[in-house]
Enzyme design. Structure first.
Site, PDB file in Angstrom:
ATOM      1  CB  SER A  35      -0.953   0.026   1.202  1.00  9.67           C
ATOM      2  OG  SER A  35      -0.228   0.181   2.402  1.00  9.67           O
ATOM      3  CE  LYS A  82      -2.551   2.163   5.021  1.00 11.03           C
ATOM      4  NZ  LYS A  82      -2.408   1.308   3.871  1.00 11.03           N
TER       5      LYS A  82
END
Length: 173
Positions: A35, A82
């Site tokens: 991701s 993230k």
């Protein structure tokens, strides 16, 4: 006391001091998912600075690791890596594969595909919380999803400051 014993005690003391510093200030972690590509790849070894936000707030663009509400295969809360996109009180919108922050198109040169799929309709980031997304937006499970949502500062485990492995990609962040 013999020279050998003095040397041994000195080495033990140095090891204890280094271990204390490491445990208090940094945390090694291994990236498991895709991701955050192209910034991080699976099996990248990353050093987190655990005290990065002790006296200051995260900034837009910081890469963080945080405790999510998602569960891993052992039933424990999953750690995610993230990028901070939305700060407290920001209004986040995602439409037509574009990201808007406070009504303005936000350009990001680090994205894997150059797009932000999905739909977020003028979400106001709550006070004391952050909106986070992966750099590989097509596969990232992040704040766009209710399963992750916005995150509180208390969930943040550290800021990614150094990639140590692979050795040909060592980089400070």
């Amino acid at each position: 006391m013999s020279e050998f014993m003095k040397s041994l005690l000195k080495d033990i003391l140095i090891a204890i001091v280094l271990a204390t510093i490491i445990l208090f200030f940094i945390r090694p972690t291994i990236v498991k998912q895709t991701s955050m590509q192209p910034t991080f790849n699976p099996n990248d070894y990353v050093i987190l600075y655990k005290r990065a936000y002790a006296k200051k707030m995260p900034k837009r663009g910081d890469v963080i690791v945080f405790q999510s509400k998602l569960k891993d295969e052992k039933g424990k809360d999953k750690l995610l890596i993230k990028r901070v996109i939305g700060l407290p009180e920001d209004v986040i919108s995602v439409r037509d594969n574009n990201l808007y922050i406070n009504g303005k198109l936000y350009s990001e040169d680090y994205l894997n595909d150059g797009i932000t799929p999905g739909f977020v309709d003028d979400l106001k980031v709550p006070d004391g919380e952050y909106f986070v997304m992966g750099d590989n937006r097509v596969v990232s499970l992040d704040s766009r999803s209710p399963e992750v949502g916005t995150i509180k500062k208390s969930q943040i485990k550290g800021k990614a400051v150094l990639r140590l492995f692979p050795f040909n990609k060592i980089k400070r962040f």
